[in-house]
Design an enzyme around this catalytic site. Structure first.
Site, mmCIF file in Angstrom:
data_model
loop_
_atom_site.group_PDB
_atom_site.id
_atom_site.type_symbol
_atom_site.label_atom_id
_atom_site.label_comp_id
_atom_site.label_asym_id
_atom_site.label_seq_id
_atom_site.Cartn_x
_atom_site.Cartn_y
_atom_site.Cartn_z
ATOM 1 N N HIS A 48 0.813 -1.205 0.000
ATOM 2 C CA HIS A 48 0.000 0.000 0.000
ATOM 3 C C HIS A 48 0.854 1.266 0.000
ATOM 4 C CE1 HIS A 48 -3.964 1.844 0.587
ATOM 5 N NE2 HIS A 48 -3.367 2.717 1.369
ATOM 6 N N HIS A 94 -10.461 2.640 -1.155
ATOM 7 C CA HIS A 94 -10.654 2.209 0.224
ATOM 8 C C HIS A 94 -11.448 0.897 0.181
ATOM 9 C CE1 HIS A 94 -10.479 3.909 4.525
ATOM 10 N NE2 HIS A 94 -9.271 3.906 4.013
#
Length: 744
Positions: A48, A94
């Site tokens: 990430h 998300h």
């Protein structure tokens, strides 16, 4: 600080690190790491944060143009929109948090992307979203689960954006079986700033104070960056504590406090505490400047007892910023945040050591070379392999069907893929700030006015996931072209794009092949269409129980409408006007909605796109826009020509009379009005402007075909053998979504 760790193998496993990573860490530190240092490396080297699987393929994206002020590398990209003003924008994912806890995950996704924008000094003025779910229509646990997810995600997006007073003006929603185990929630925000008032995420100037502002830190979101860098399985329900909890009212205060701070020129740089929280914000700020930093973690404001350095460095509690202020202005900075009733503490200072030095109650608890951590982040060269499924499905051709045009049209108009999603977008406040000109429900791009300089901005989010499954390179190029074309139909010149690359497990060579092909398609399309990539995000590990999502490279295109011009909309304007097709309809059924609805399959090859012709179509539309001959416009997309015409009629509440050259008894020919050919736009013009339109088309060598006219005696929608009353069409289009999904 250097107390030996026991059971190092288990510690590494829990932090998603391997033995090679551990050896690299020891080389960087020249000693054994402690638990806090391992945790920081784990977060900063996660997929990430480090993009370790994807970085090699992101190189080569076109990122510059005369109007690009800031490209990739900062919190968001920035483009010049004239008269000293700039647009700041970015899209991010998300996905994992929203699947675990849909309302909180979606809400904090919106909050996070808005902070990326106002961290740059811009006031957020528009939100978009791209949300994707599984087989929600099923009468089983999967259908029940995705109804719950849809309700939660929409509520989360609405509650955060509405409370912040930022309009959500558009988006896209799709439903495919591949998302049964992994939904996607991608959030986009655009803000406006003066060119000379752009701020950057930097910490420089020896002795300048490092100041924590915003909410207190809690244990929510702990380890979120690492969680988002892994696949899901049956144990994923236990990940709920890694999902952040947002408070839009606090973020609204933080927004106003930051904008006041920026006006007074009291700071050097500012950074949102996003993924990996205080770890990423501090390391990134110092790293961009080649500086060092000291932080006293016991000074960080906390909202619960028992939090130590480990939790404080990894927590992803929301609504927090890290500021590098100018030395001597600490009091003024603190007074601003105190006025807005926000926490504010001086927790450190900038140094010239190049190290991040962390202290807890006066004792050093970690020391990491900042540049070495980022420079030595793993860059993986994962194996790639063309997916085996393509060898079979790409061979298949579109079948001839036994349904009539009328039957197909009814199925398409009422399908989940095409029917109106007002249940979703009506929950979003699209008019707050009073700048929205075209919003959700009007098809194609949304438009806001920029009152500061008299221009308007069009923006559209798009990804044809079924095309990307069949051919990731072609599908991704089509995503770039379609997002831009949807802005063009509003009268805008597309300037730049932001991408959110959602893919499956990078440890699967077939997924990495998909990723490589997709980035190649984006590069080629962005280069030819002159829409550079100025910001973006990569989301990998969208996989559950070894099932990967379809490649989903979501693209947002932003285009400029010059002052003095009124945006074009899609609704028909006047009876007697002509409807004209710009472009050529071909036999393009691979991955189409008609293929999905009629045959419940995704096979063949997606439509081909000639990017040079697409560019010429954009130039043609600009000439037509300048000539003021276009009354309404709609591109050919899902459902082909028939659905484009139907939407224009429905939005304008006017019937149409259309006879195409495709009306044939041949099975394939009969379906041509449902073909999803690229680089095609339907325009409405006055009959007296046909000669000028044809002249412009000849200049760019774009085919031009008169399809029919606006209006008929009964006000019906008539397209070849299709004849449907306006009332029936409205019921199918506007009411079907809630009926299929069984939403109240």
């Amino acid at each position: 600080m250097n107390q030996p760790l026991e059971n190092i193998s288990e510690i590494l496993k829990n932090h998603k690190l391997d033995q090679n990573d551990y050896e690299q860490i020891k080389q960087i530190l020249h000693r054994e790491p402690n638990l806090l240092e391992i945790a920081i490396f784990s977060a900063m080297w996660s997929e990430h944060c480090s993009y370790k699987s994807s970085k090699k393929y992101l190189k080569g994206f076109p990122t510059t143009a005369p109007y690009v002020i800031v490209g990739p590398g900062e919190n968001a990209g920035v483009i010049d929109i004239g008269d000293g003003y700039a647009a700041v924008f970015k899209i991010e994912s998300h996905n994992h948090p929203s699947f675990i806890e849909p309302r909180a995950g979606a809400a904090t996704g919106v909050g996070g992307i808005m902070r990326d924008i106002f961290t740059m000094g811009a006031r957020p003025v528009a939100n978009l979203n791209s949300i994707r779910f599984g087989e929600i229509y099923r009468d089983d646990e999967i259908g029940k689960k995705h109804k719950y997810l849809l309700r939660g995600v929409v509520d989360g997006i609405a509650s955060y954006g509405n409370c912040m007073g930022v309009p959500t003006i558009g988006g896209e929603t799709s439903f495919e079986a591949c998302y049964n185990g992994n939904i996607l929630v991608n959030a986009f925000t655009l803000g406006i700033v003066k060119n000379e008032e752009i701020f950057y995420g930097r910490a420089e100037g020896i002795g300048n104070p490092v100041i924590y502002v915003g909410s207190k830190t809690g244990a929510d979101g702990l380890g979120g960056a690492v969680m988002s860098s892994d696949s899901f399985n049956e144990d994923s329900k236990s990940l709920r504590p890694t999902v952040q909890i947002g408070d839009p009212f606090t973020e609204k205060l933080l927004l106003e406090a930051c904008l006041e701070l920026f006006e007074k020129k009291l700071i050097v740089g500012i950074q949102d505490m996003g993924a990996a929280g205080l770890s990423s914000s501090s390391f990134e700020m110092a790293g961009r400047s080649g500086s060092g930093m000291i932080m006293h973690l016991d000074k960080v404001p906390v909202r619960e007892e028992g939090l130590g350095p480990y939790e404080l460095m990894l927590s992803e509690s929301q609504e927090r910023m890290l500021i590098c202020a100018k030395k001597g202005f600490e009091k003024e900075v603190m007074e601003i945040f105190q006025k807005w009733e926000l926490d504010v503490e001086i927790i450190g200072e900038v140094t010239d050591t190049g190290n991040m030095e962390l202290f807890w109650n006066g004792e050093k608890c970690a020391q990491i070379p900042i540049e070495a951590l980022s420079e030595n982040a793993p860059i993986l060269d994962r194996p790639i392999s063309k997916p085996k499924y393509l060898n079979e499905i790409n061979k298949n051709e579109y079948k001839r069907n036994t349904f009539s045009q009328q039957e197909i049209f009814k199925k398409l108009l009422s399908s989940l893929d095409i029917s109106d999603k007002s249940w979703i977008y009506s929950q979003y406040d699209s008019t707050v700030q009073t700048n929205t000109i075209v919003s959700s429900g009007q098809t194609d791009a949304s438009v806001i006015r920029i009152k500061e300089n008299g221009t308007s901005l069009a923006m559209n989010v798009n990804c044809p996931v079924r095309y990307c499954y069949l051919d990731p390179k072609q599908g991704s190029a089509i995503a770039v072209a379609t997002a831009g074309r949807n802005c063009v139909t509003r009268g805008a010149k597309p300037l730049a794009i932001s991408d959110c690359l959602n893919f499956g497990n990078p440890q699967n060579p077939e997924v990495m092949w998909q990723f490589k092909e997709a980035t190649d398609g984006i590069k080629e399309a962005a280069q030819i269409l002159q829409t550079p990539v100025i910001s973006g995000n990569v989301s990998l590990y969208n996989q559950t129980d070894s099932v990967d999502i379809y490649p989903t490279p979501t693209i947002v295109s932003v285009g400029l409408i010059q002052k003095g011009y009124t945006p074009i909309t899609s609704g028909l304007k006047e009876k007697g006007n002509l409807l004209v097709l710009l472009g050529e309809i071909r036999e393009d059924f691979g991955g189409s909605v008609v293929q999905k609805i009629i045959y419940n399959t995704c096979e063949g090859k997606p439509p081909k796109i000639d990017l040079e012709k697409e560019k010429h179509l954009w130039e043609l539309m600009k000439d037509n826009f300048d000539s003021k001959i276009i009354k309404s416009a709609k591109d050919i997309g899902k459902g082909g020509l028939s659905i484009a015409l139907a939407k224009m009629a429905l939005l304008g509440n006017m019937g149409i009379e259309i006879k195409t050259a495709f009306n044939s008894s041949d099975g394939v020919q009969k379906d041509m009005i449902f073909s999803e050919s690229q680089s095609c736009i339907v325009v409405e013009i006055n009959p007296e402007d046909l000669t000028l339109l044809q002249k412009n088309c000849k200049k760019y060598q774009i085919p031009c075909s008169v399809l029919g006219k606006v209006g008929n005696k009964n006000g019906d929608i008539c397209i070849d053998s299709i004849a449907m009353s306006m009332s029936e069409a409205k019921k199918l289009f506007f009411d079907s979504f809630c009926e299929i999904v069984k939403l109240s």
